[in-house]
Design a protein around this motif. Structure first.
Motif, short mmCIF file in Angstrom:
data_model
loop_
_atom_site.label_atom_id
_atom_site.label_comp_id
_atom_site.label_asym_id
_atom_site.label_seq_id
_atom_site.Cartn_x
_atom_site.Cartn_y
_atom_site.Cartn_z
N GLY A 293 0.88 -1.31 -0.09
CA GLY A 293 0.10 0.00 -0.02
C GLY A 293 0.60 1.49 -0.09
N ILE A 294 2.11 1.17 0.21
CA ILE A 294 2.93 2.19 0.19
C ILE A 294 3.94 2.55 -0.97
CG2 ILE A 294 4.93 3.80 1.41
CD1 ILE A 294 2.21 3.14 3.18
N THR A 295 3.46 3.53 -1.76
CA THR A 295 4.27 3.77 -3.03
C THR A 295 5.16 4.62 -2.80
OG1 THR A 295 2.58 3.51 -4.56
CG2 THR A 295 4.42 4.87 -5.46
N THR A 296 6.71 4.40 -3.22
CA THR A 296 7.81 5.36 -2.84
C THR A 296 8.36 6.18 -4.19
OG1 THR A 296 8.57 3.85 -1.07
CG2 THR A 296 10.16 5.41 -2.15
N LEU A 297 8.31 7.18 -4.14
CA LEU A 297 8.83 8.21 -5.30
C LEU A 297 10.00 8.59 -4.93
CD1 LEU A 297 5.62 10.26 -6.31
CD2 LEU A 297 6.31 7.84 -7.06
N THR A 298 11.20 8.48 -5.82
CA THR A 298 12.32 8.81 -5.32
C THR A 298 13.32 9.73 -6.43
OG1 THR A 298 13.01 6.55 -4.77
CG2 THR A 298 14.65 7.66 -4.99
N LEU A 299 13.33 11.05 -5.78
CA LEU A 299 14.19 11.89 -6.57
C LEU A 299 15.56 11.55 -7.01
CD1 LEU A 299 13.35 15.24 -4.53
CD2 LEU A 299 12.10 14.18 -6.25
N ASP A 300 15.64 11.64 -8.34
CA ASP A 300 16.81 10.55 -8.89
C ASP A 300 17.75 11.56 -9.71
OD1 ASP A 300 18.77 8.40 -9.00
OD2 ASP A 300 17.35 7.47 -10.51
N SER A 301 18.10 12.60 -9.43
CA SER A 301 19.14 13.38 -10.17
C SER A 301 20.24 13.88 -9.35
CB SER A 301 18.23 14.56 -10.88
OG SER A 301 19.10 15.45 -11.73
N PRO A 302 21.00 12.89 -8.86
CA PRO A 302 22.18 13.44 -8.08
C PRO A 302 23.14 14.48 -8.63
CG PRO A 302 22.39 11.13 -8.60
CD PRO A 302 21.20 11.70 -9.27
N ALA A 303 23.29 14.27 -10.05
CA ALA A 303 24.32 15.22 -10.51
C ALA A 303 24.08 16.67 -10.38
CB ALA A 303 24.30 14.86 -12.22
N ASN A 304 22.71 16.92 -10.08
CA ASN A 304 22.51 18.42 -9.59
C ASN A 304 21.71 18.34 -8.47
OD1 ASN A 304 19.93 17.58 -10.33
ND2 ASN A 304 19.46 19.17 -11.74
N ARG A 305 21.98 17.43 -7.45
CA ARG A 305 21.61 17.32 -6.19
C ARG A 305 19.99 17.43 -6.18
NH1 ARG A 305 23.85 22.18 -3.62
NH2 ARG A 305 23.54 21.34 -1.55
N ASN A 306 19.33 16.88 -7.07
CA ASN A 306 17.90 16.65 -7.13
C ASN A 306 17.31 18.02 -7.20
OD1 ASN A 306 17.64 13.85 -7.10
ND2 ASN A 306 18.29 13.85 -4.77
N ALA A 307 17.81 19.06 -7.79
CA ALA A 307 17.33 20.27 -7.94
C ALA A 307 16.05 20.42 -8.54
CB ALA A 307 18.48 21.29 -8.54
N LEU A 308 15.32 21.38 -8.16
CA LEU A 308 13.84 21.40 -9.01
C LEU A 308 13.66 22.02 -10.23
CD1 LEU A 308 11.89 22.52 -5.79
CD2 LEU A 308 11.48 20.41 -6.91
N SER A 309 14.12 21.18 -11.48
CA SER A 309 14.09 21.77 -12.73
C SER A 309 12.77 21.45 -13.08
CB SER A 309 15.10 20.75 -13.42
OG SER A 309 14.55 19.61 -13.35
N ALA A 310 12.24 22.04 -14.23
CA ALA A 310 10.96 22.09 -15.06
C ALA A 310 10.75 20.63 -15.14
CB ALA A 310 11.09 22.86 -16.22
N ALA A 311 11.76 19.85 -15.57
CA ALA A 311 11.40 18.26 -15.81
C ALA A 311 11.07 17.54 -14.74
CB ALA A 311 12.71 17.73 -16.48
N LEU A 312 11.78 17.80 -13.30
CA LEU A 312 11.38 17.21 -12.53
C LEU A 312 10.30 17.63 -11.73
CD1 LEU A 312 12.45 15.23 -10.00
CD2 LEU A 312 13.48 17.04 -9.11
N VAL A 313 9.78 18.89 -11.57
CA VAL A 313 8.46 19.19 -11.00
C VAL A 313 7.52 18.40 -11.82
CG1 VAL A 313 7.06 21.28 -11.27
CG2 VAL A 313 9.42 21.30 -10.28
N GLY A 314 7.66 18.43 -13.48
CA GLY A 314 6.55 17.76 -14.14
C GLY A 314 6.49 16.33 -13.81
N GLU A 315 7.64 15.41 -13.90
CA GLU A 315 7.64 14.26 -13.40
C GLU A 315 6.94 13.94 -12.14
OE1 GLU A 315 11.14 11.89 -14.46
OE2 GLU A 315 12.11 13.54 -15.38
N LEU A 316 7.36 14.59 -11.19
CA LEU A 316 6.83 14.30 -9.88
C LEU A 316 5.40 14.57 -9.78
CD1 LEU A 316 7.28 13.58 -6.96
CD2 LEU A 316 8.02 15.81 -6.39
N SER A 317 4.97 15.74 -10.71
CA SER A 317 3.53 15.92 -10.62
C SER A 317 2.66 14.71 -11.28
CB SER A 317 3.28 17.27 -11.46
OG SER A 317 1.92 17.56 -11.54
N THR A 318 3.12 14.22 -12.11
CA THR A 318 2.47 13.15 -13.25
C THR A 318 2.49 11.96 -12.07
OG1 THR A 318 3.16 13.96 -15.10
CG2 THR A 318 2.54 11.79 -15.15
N ALA A 319 3.67 11.74 -11.55
CA ALA A 319 3.63 10.44 -10.54
C ALA A 319 2.55 10.90 -9.64
CB ALA A 319 5.05 10.36 -9.98
#
Length: 246
Positions: free
Chosen positions: A12-38
């Motif tokens: 019952g627990i879904t884990t979403l993992t920020l996975d862009s360590p090269a830029n320290r998981n900074a909030l890019s336009a792409a990451l914001v969009g992907e997280l919203s969709t998930a």
């Protein structure tokens, strides 16, 4: 290339993992969009009781990606989405959280941070202010602590983050062990009970979004366009002190 790892699901627990360590998981336009969709997917999935938001690398989130920043409206929409999601969102933090990353953390319902976690609202040092991230933060954290850390940009640890209301649990050891009773409790709760209970505890935060989001987005845009902010962000990228440092 995706900045979000493939979701995992366990009882019952879904884990979403920020996975862009090269830029320290900074909030890019792409990451914001992907997280919203998930998150949309989790909201529509009846097998998901709650969501855990975590990270790879030594940084949960370094704030806005200054090389590919998200639209402020999109960032506000993402934070509001977390707050309004009819399922609890639990943050699991074992590393650093900076600037806009605290907004992401503040939007979550429950959070646990380990002994290696650290936090800082660094915007004032860049000629900016924690404008839009105030929407989830200010209703939840201690006002005197907010004044101190908004103004000084000082770094603080998990124990202080818990004291001021930024995180729920400051784990002295294993964060996953600290979250066991939390996740077990969520698994025992009914979907309707969770959604209705979350509505009660997030009502004031959502009111803050509805009343102040547009004003804070405008303030943020004006600050980002200013000469001081350009100097601050350039100095940050060039790893030097900005001109105003005494």
């Amino acid at each position: 290339m995706s900045q979000l790892a493939a979701p995992t699901h366990d009882r019952g627990i879904t884990t979403l993992t920020l996975d862009s360590p090269a830029n320290r998981n900074a909030l890019s336009a792409a990451l914001v969009g992907e997280l919203s969709t998930a998150l949309d997917t989790c909201a529509a999935d009846d097998t998901v009781r709650a969501v855990v938001l975590t990270h790879t690398g030594n940084t949960f989130c370094a704030g806005a990606d200054l090389t590919a920043p998200p639209d402020p409206h999109a960032l506000v929409a993402l934070m509001r989405q977390i707050v309004a999601l009819p399922k609890p969102v639990v943050a699991r933090v074992t590393g650093h959280v900076r600037a806009g990353g605290l907004g992401l953390l503040g939007a979550c319902d429950i959070s646990a941070a380990g002994p290696d976690a650290s936090f800082a609202l660094t915007e004032s040092r860049l000629g900016l202010a924690p404008a839009v991230i105030s929407l989830p933060l200010l209703p939840r954290i201690d006002p005197r602590a907010a004044a101190r850390y908004y103004l000084t940009g000082e770094r603080f640890d998990a124990a202080e983050a818990a004291r001021i209301g930024l995180v729920t649990i400051a784990a002295e050891g294993d964060v996953d062990q600290a979250l066991v009773p939390v996740l077990d409790g969520l698994r025992k709760a009914s979907p309707q009970g969770l959604a209705a209970s979350k509505e009660l505890v997030t009502a004031t935060v959502l009111e803050n979004f509805d009343q102040h989001a547009e004003d804070l987005i405008a303030r943020s845009a004006a600050l980002f366009a200013s000469a001081e902010a350009r100097e601050g962000m350039t100095a940050f990228l060039e790893r030097r002190d900005p001109a105003w440092v005494l």
